[in-house]
Design an enzyme around this catalytic site. Sequence first.
Site, PDB file in Angstrom:
ATOM      1  N   HIS A 251       0.875  -1.169   0.000  1.00  0.00           N
ATOM      2  CA  HIS A 251       0.000   0.000   0.000  1.00  0.00           C
ATOM      3  C   HIS A 251       0.914   1.221   0.000  1.00  0.00           C
ATOM      4  O   HIS A 251       1.936   1.237   0.702  1.00  0.00           O
ATOM      5  CB  HIS A 251      -0.904   0.020   1.234  1.00  0.00           C
ATOM      6  CG  HIS A 251      -1.833  -1.141   1.325  1.00  0.00           C
ATOM      7  ND1 HIS A 251      -2.128  -1.765   2.531  1.00  0.00           N
ATOM      8  CD2 HIS A 251      -2.533  -1.808   0.372  1.00  0.00           C
ATOM      9  CE1 HIS A 251      -2.973  -2.752   2.312  1.00  0.00           C
ATOM     10  NE2 HIS A 251      -3.237  -2.804   1.008  1.00  0.00           N
ATOM     11  N   GLU A 289      -3.257  -3.541  -4.786  1.00  0.00           N
ATOM     12  CA  GLU A 289      -4.675  -3.523  -5.135  1.00  0.00           C
ATOM     13  C   GLU A 289      -5.223  -2.099  -5.017  1.00  0.00           C
ATOM     14  O   GLU A 289      -6.060  -1.816  -4.166  1.00  0.00           O
ATOM     15  CB  GLU A 289      -5.477  -4.506  -4.265  1.00  0.00           C
ATOM     16  CG  GLU A 289      -4.833  -4.921  -2.939  1.00  0.00           C
ATOM     17  CD  GLU A 289      -5.076  -3.947  -1.811  1.00  0.00           C
ATOM     18  OE1 GLU A 289      -5.695  -2.904  -2.048  1.00  0.00           O
ATOM     19  OE2 GLU A 289      -4.650  -4.242  -0.688  1.00  0.00           O
TER      20      GLU A 289
END
Length: 336
Positions: A251, A289
Site C-alpha cells: 500500500h 490492489e
Amino acid sequence: MSNLNDLTALALPSGSRLEADETENRLSLSLDGQSLVQLRLSRDPELKVQREEGGHLDTSAVWAACYWLFARDPACQRLVWQLDEAPTEALLSGLLIPTQTAGHFRCERTLFWQLPQPWRVQSMTCSYPQQMVISDGKRHPLRPIKPRGEVYRRFDARLGMWISLRTVDIDADLARFNRWQNSARVASFWQEEGSLEQHREYLSKLEADPHTLMLIGSFDDQPFAYFEAYWAKEDRIAPFYDAGDYDRGIHMLVGEENHRGPHKVASWLSALVHYLFIDEPRTQRVVAEPRADNAKMIGYMQDQRFFREKEFDFPHKRAALMALGRERFFDRCELV
C-alpha cells in the site's frame, strides 16, 4: 534530474564515495580518494573488462566496477571479465559466472541487482528457515521478526538523491502520518482521515501484526511517503488470486506534494519493490490492489512493469490487481 553522461561519482550507503575517470578504453576507480582499480575496456561486440596490470582482484573491486558500469549505462546488460583467477566470493555469490571460455567470467545485470548488499541495510547471510504454521485459519510460512530502523538505502544517480526506507517510529511519525492522511488528496483514496489518537491506534495495530511492515520513504533523509508491505498469503487479498507463500503486497501513500510526479514515482516505487525482492529471495511476486478508478497510480505502476491482471471487489472498493514478478523486474532492470 542528473544526466548519467556527466556521472563522475557514486555515493555508497556506507558513506564512501566511488569516483571514476572513464574513457572509451580505460576506467580508473577510486574509493574515498584512494585508488581502487585500473581497468581496460573493450566494447566490441560486448563490454569486456580486464585489469590494467593483470593479477588478482578482490570481490569489492569487481563489485565496484560492475556497479559503476551498470549505473553509467542502464542499457548495459552484461559485462565479460577477463581474469587469471576470479575471486571465490564473487563466484559463490553470483556476482561472476564462469563461461565456457577459460579466464572469462560474466556479470549479468539481472543477477547484480539481486545481490542484497549494500542496499539492504539489515542483511542476513541466509534466508529465514521455513516452517508452515496456521494463523486465523490461513496456512503460511512462519514470518521473521520485523526489522527496526533503516532497511534500505541507495543513491539514485538519475535524481542525484538518496532514496531510503526505514520502519515507522510511531511517536516520531504520528503527527506526519496524521497530516498526510487528513489531506484531501490522500483521503480520497485511503479513506483513513482521523485524529491523532485514531491514527496512533491504527499504527499500533499494524505494528503488532506480524504480516505487515510499515515503512517511511525518504529522499535525502526527508520523509515524504508511507508504505505498508504485507505478506499476501495472510492478507485479505489472498482469496482473490493464487498467492505464493512469499508474495509481498504494498500500500502506498505519498504525503509531501513536492515529491509527487512520475520521475519521483519511478525512483521510490522501484526502490520499494527492489527492497522486497532482496529482503527475501524466495519472494517471486509483488502485488498491489489500488482502487480500479485510480488511473494515475495504475499508470505509474504499469510504467514500472506491473501488470494489471484483473479487477475484483473488496467490501470497501472495486480494486485492480497489479502484479510484478521477480523475473520481470530484474530482466533488463533499470535501476542505477
